[in-house]
Design a protein around this motif. Structure first.
Motif, PDB file in Angstrom:
ATOM      1  N   ARG A 323      30.544  41.873  -3.145  1.00 50.20           N
ATOM      2  CA  ARG A 323      31.566  42.282  -4.101  1.00 50.20           C
ATOM      3  C   ARG A 323      32.890  41.613  -3.730  1.00 50.20           C
ATOM      4  O   ARG A 323      33.149  41.342  -2.553  1.00 50.20           O
ATOM      5  N   GLN A 324      33.718  41.373  -4.727  1.00 53.05           N
ATOM      6  CA  GLN A 324      34.997  40.705  -4.474  1.00 53.05           C
ATOM      7  C   GLN A 324      35.838  41.511  -3.492  1.00 53.05           C
ATOM      8  O   GLN A 324      36.374  40.986  -2.530  1.00 53.05           O
ATOM      9  N   GLY A 325      35.957  42.802  -3.725  1.00 49.31           N
ATOM     10  CA  GLY A 325      36.715  43.659  -2.828  1.00 49.31           C
ATOM     11  C   GLY A 325      38.216  43.492  -2.985  1.00 49.31           C
ATOM     12  O   GLY A 325      38.719  42.549  -3.602  1.00 49.31           O
ATOM     13  N   LEU A 326      38.935  44.414  -2.387  1.00 51.44           N
ATOM     14  CA  LEU A 326      40.395  44.429  -2.398  1.00 51.44           C
ATOM     15  C   LEU A 326      40.900  43.947  -1.044  1.00 51.44           C
ATOM     16  O   LEU A 326      40.524  44.497   0.001  1.00 51.44           O
ATOM     17  N   LEU A 327      41.732  42.928  -1.037  1.00 51.29           N
ATOM     18  CA  LEU A 327      42.323  42.436   0.208  1.00 51.29           C
ATOM     19  C   LEU A 327      43.368  43.443   0.684  1.00 51.29           C
ATOM     20  O   LEU A 327      44.365  43.680   0.013  1.00 51.29           O
ATOM     21  N   VAL A 328      43.117  44.045   1.859  1.00 50.14           N
ATOM     22  CA  VAL A 328      44.007  45.106   2.338  1.00 50.14           C
ATOM     23  C   VAL A 328      44.743  44.724   3.621  1.00 50.14           C
ATOM     24  O   VAL A 328      45.676  45.414   4.040  1.00 50.14           O
ATOM     25  N   HIS A 329      44.313  43.630   4.255  1.00 49.29           N
ATOM     26  CA  HIS A 329      45.011  43.205   5.471  1.00 49.29           C
ATOM     27  C   HIS A 329      44.741  41.722   5.685  1.00 49.29           C
ATOM     28  O   HIS A 329      43.605  41.262   5.523  1.00 49.29           O
ATOM     29  N   GLU A 330      45.797  40.972   6.031  1.00 46.15           N
ATOM     30  CA  GLU A 330      45.617  39.546   6.273  1.00 46.15           C
ATOM     31  C   GLU A 330      46.589  39.090   7.346  1.00 46.15           C
ATOM     32  O   GLU A 330      47.757  39.477   7.371  1.00 46.15           O
ATOM     33  N   VAL A 331      46.066  38.257   8.237  1.00 48.98           N
ATOM     34  CA  VAL A 331      46.863  37.637   9.296  1.00 48.98           C
ATOM     35  C   VAL A 331      46.585  36.145   9.258  1.00 48.98           C
ATOM     36  O   VAL A 331      45.427  35.730   9.097  1.00 48.98           O
ATOM     37  N   THR A 332      47.619  35.314   9.398  1.00 45.98           N
ATOM     38  CA  THR A 332      47.425  33.871   9.412  1.00 45.98           C
ATOM     39  C   THR A 332      48.174  33.248  10.586  1.00 45.98           C
ATOM     40  O   THR A 332      49.241  33.730  10.991  1.00 45.98           O
ATOM     41  N   ASP A 333      47.563  32.204  11.133  1.00 42.66           N
ATOM     42  CA  ASP A 333      48.192  31.329  12.131  1.00 42.66           C
ATOM     43  C   ASP A 333      48.890  32.114  13.230  1.00 42.66           C
ATOM     44  O   ASP A 333      50.130  32.112  13.357  1.00 42.66           O
ATOM     45  N   THR A 334      48.090  32.775  14.049  1.00 39.90           N
ATOM     46  CA  THR A 334      48.637  33.566  15.144  1.00 39.90           C
ATOM     47  C   THR A 334      47.815  33.347  16.403  1.00 39.90           C
ATOM     48  O   THR A 334      46.626  33.013  16.341  1.00 39.90           O
ATOM     49  N   GLU A 335      48.461  33.518  17.544  1.00 41.74           N
ATOM     50  CA  GLU A 335      47.771  33.471  18.830  1.00 41.74           C
ATOM     51  C   GLU A 335      47.293  34.879  19.169  1.00 41.74           C
ATOM     52  O   GLU A 335      48.054  35.843  19.053  1.00 41.74           O
ATOM     53  N   LEU A 336      46.036  34.988  19.579  1.00 42.78           N
ATOM     54  CA  LEU A 336      45.443  36.298  19.840  1.00 42.78           C
ATOM     55  C   LEU A 336      45.008  36.376  21.291  1.00 42.78           C
ATOM     56  O   LEU A 336      44.275  35.509  21.777  1.00 42.78           O
ATOM     57  N   ALA A 337      45.449  37.416  21.983  1.00 47.65           N
ATOM     58  CA  ALA A 337      45.024  37.663  23.357  1.00 47.65           C
ATOM     59  C   ALA A 337      44.812  39.154  23.532  1.00 47.65           C
ATOM     60  O   ALA A 337      45.616  39.968  23.058  1.00 47.65           O
ATOM     61  N   GLY A 338      43.729  39.538  24.214  1.00 49.24           N
ATOM     62  CA  GLY A 338      43.411  40.936  24.399  1.00 49.24           C
ATOM     63  C   GLY A 338      42.845  41.550  23.138  1.00 49.24           C
ATOM     64  O   GLY A 338      42.438  40.868  22.199  1.00 49.24           O
ATOM     65  N   VAL A 339      42.826  42.895  23.104  1.00 53.64           N
ATOM     66  CA  VAL A 339      42.260  43.645  21.983  1.00 53.64           C
ATOM     67  C   VAL A 339      43.392  44.161  21.107  1.00 53.64           C
ATOM     68  O   VAL A 339      44.335  44.802  21.596  1.00 53.64           O
ATOM     69  N   VAL A 340      43.315  43.896  19.809  1.00 57.89           N
ATOM     70  CA  VAL A 340      44.332  44.342  18.852  1.00 57.89           C
ATOM     71  C   VAL A 340      43.649  45.203  17.805  1.00 57.89           C
ATOM     72  O   VAL A 340      42.749  44.745  17.082  1.00 57.89           O
ATOM     73  N   ARG A 341      44.061  46.470  17.698  1.00 61.20           N
ATOM     74  CA  ARG A 341      43.535  47.374  16.678  1.00 61.20           C
ATOM     75  C   ARG A 341      44.170  47.009  15.333  1.00 61.20           C
ATOM     76  O   ARG A 341      45.387  46.826  15.239  1.00 61.20           O
ATOM     77  N   LEU A 342      43.353  46.931  14.294  1.00 63.51           N
ATOM     78  CA  LEU A 342      43.867  46.600  12.969  1.00 63.51           C
ATOM     79  C   LEU A 342      44.335  47.865  12.257  1.00 63.51           C
ATOM     80  O   LEU A 342      43.770  48.955  12.469  1.00 63.51           O
ATOM     81  N   PRO A 343      45.331  47.750  11.374  1.00 67.22           N
ATOM     82  CA  PRO A 343      45.876  48.935  10.688  1.00 67.22           C
ATOM     83  C   PRO A 343      45.042  49.326   9.467  1.00 67.22           C
ATOM     84  O   PRO A 343      45.580  49.659   8.414  1.00 67.22           O
ATOM     85  N   VAL A 344      43.725  49.266   9.602  1.00 68.50           N
ATOM     86  CA  VAL A 344      42.805  49.556   8.505  1.00 68.50           C
ATOM     87  C   VAL A 344      41.652  50.368   9.071  1.00 68.50           C
ATOM     88  O   VAL A 344      41.156  50.086  10.170  1.00 68.50           O
ATOM     89  N   GLU A 345      41.209  51.370   8.325  1.00 68.71           N
ATOM     90  CA  GLU A 345      39.986  52.097   8.668  1.00 68.71           C
ATOM     91  C   GLU A 345      39.087  52.122   7.444  1.00 68.71           C
ATOM     92  O   GLU A 345      39.548  52.424   6.342  1.00 68.71           O
TER      93      GLU A 345
END
Length: 470
Positions: A323-345
């Protein structure tokens, strides 16, 4: 923190077909006809364990939303309706149509409950698959075997071809017919590839090669034991169809490296050049033990197929139908280190990530996260592996082999690696390398395990894009 409520009946997945009640296993008779996709399936309506098999029936216009119809081919005390296929006999070669309209024709394995004999029977429909009339002269193919089953019929030039298995001998047998009623043997294939378990549910599909005008024939064969994650799975052979004989031109490979992908077959008559397949999302190791109430069993999402060339090898690539779905969270061009909890459940969602290793050794997507629970889709850049870890995915004690880490070789890439992960109430399907590696696993977390997280270990990864759709 954004929480997105379920849009599904309680206790059911949102994006995967399940029966109203009873047991479901192999998809049967997949066909596209008059704007509808027909999903028939092995079904025992009155029990949640495998039993006398009938053909259940559901229809969809988009392969996402399904409507279940009455049982199409019910079992009897004398006969169980095992796997098979449906084709549209456009030219009415069978003579079973009415008013100049070609019928839908089902070819399926009938199992005699007294002798165990497996023979191929025919039924036809002139009302878009709603009702079926058994052929008066059944069986249309019988060799006196108790392990001769799962006919898949295709149209090839001016004739019909049927592929089915001699299960215990690990061979695929090809028969030909001009009218769907009278069949003669044409060729045999196998044993090749994995032969640890008996063979089942063959299919022969014509698949386009990406970036070219070329095609190759691909033979799908399900095996009851010896798959990468243990138990059953689906292997494939790339090759050529020479007349009525299939010949493989490279070694066998696995369609899916997770534990829960079996009996994959294609939709006859599907529009477009890419075949569409669907599979049963379970494993015979524990299928009758997974948590269940009034139903047990579901299908995978449908998948469109292409072939991708890697040197001298053509690899099957799977593109999920979602299904197409609703885009509810997006991150672009970032450096990621460790564990990051997303603001979505969310219980059901789809994640798309495009990532490069940077200085990291491992990248992870955590889904269905809750107290003491999570399922992890990961890429280990150092080891050259991808996988799913369901060891802490909720209920696992019902079978000793369920809590496991399933792995596959990482696909080659010249730039960012694309991951698409389809998450539902009780499943995770990971399409890695734009579908070049696929892992499908059932999971049974608690209802409060709805969190999402992303992680990089042993350094920082470059996350070009992360998108969450609900």
């Amino acid at each position: 923190m954004s929480t997105f409520p379920d849009r599904r009946p309680p206790g059911r997945p949102r994006d995967h077909f399940t029966p109203r009640r009873g047991w479901l296993n192999d998809p049967n008779g997949l066909v596209h006809h008059e704007g509808e996709y027909h999903l028939f399936f092995q079904h025992s309506p009155d029990t949640i364990v495998w039993g006398p098999m009938s053909w259940g029936h559901a229809v969809s216009t988009d392969l996402v939303e399904w409507s279940e119809l009455p049982v199409a081919l019910p079992s009897t005390e004398a006969e169980h309706m095992w796997s098979g296929s449906v084709v549209h006999d456009v030219a009415n070669s069978s003579g079973l149509g009415t008013g100049g309209t070609g019928p839908l024709v089902a070819l399926f394995t009938s199992r005699d409950t007294t002798t165990g004999r497996q023979s191929q029977h025919l039924a036809h429909s002139v009302d878009d698959g709603r009702t079926w009339e058994p052929h008066a002269s059944n069986p249309v193919l019988d060799i006196g075997s108790t392990a001769f089953r799962d006919p898949k019929v295709i149209r090839q030039d001016d004739r019909w071809l049927m592929v089915l298995v001699l299960a215990d001998e690990r061979t695929v047998e090809t028969y030909r017919s001009s009218d769907l009623l009278h069949w003669e043997h044409a060729a045999s294939f196998g044993p090749e590839g994995s032969a640890d378990g008996v063979w089942e549910c063959p299919d022969l599909v014509r698949v386009p090669v990406e970036g070219t005008d070329a095609y190759a024939h691909v033979l799908l064969v399900s095996v009851l034991a010896g798959a990468p994650a243990g138990g059953c799975g689906t292997q494939y052979f790339v090759g050529t169809l020479e007349g009525d004989r299939f010949r493989s031109t490279q070694r066998a490979m696995w369609m899916d490296h997770g534990a829960d992908f079996y009996a994959a077959v294609s939709y006859s008559g599907s529009p477009g050049v890419m075949p569409v397949v669907q599979a049963w999302m379970s494993n015979w190791l524990y299928a009758d033990r997974v948590p269940a109430t009034d139903f047990r069993g579901s299908m995978t999402v449908a998948r469109r197929l292409t072939l991708r060339r890697r040197g001298d090898t053509l690899t099957l690539v799977q593109h999920p139908v979602v299904r197409q779905g609703l885009l509810v969270h997006e991150v672009t061009d970032t450096e990621l280190a460790g564990v990051v909890r997303l603001p979505v459940e969310a219980t059901a969602c789809r994640l798309v990530a495009e990532v490069e290793p940077g200085t990291s050794g491992r990248f992870e997507l955590h889904v269905r996260v809750g107290p003491g629970e999570r399922t992890v889709v990961w890429v280990d850049w150092t080891a050259g592996l991808v996988g799913i870890d369901r060891t802490t995915a909720g209920a696992t004690a019902f079978h000793p082999q369920f809590a496991a880490v399933h792995t596959a070789p990482a696909p080659p890439t010249d730039g960012p690696l694309r991951l698409e992960v389809v998450v539902d109430l009780s499943s995770v399907e990971a399409f890695i390398g734009d579908g070049e590696r696929v892992l499908t696993d059932q999971v049974f977390p608690g209802g409060s395990s709805t969190g999402l997280a992303v992680a990089a270990h042993e350094g920082a990864a470059t996350l070009h894009r992360l998108a969450v759709y609900v």
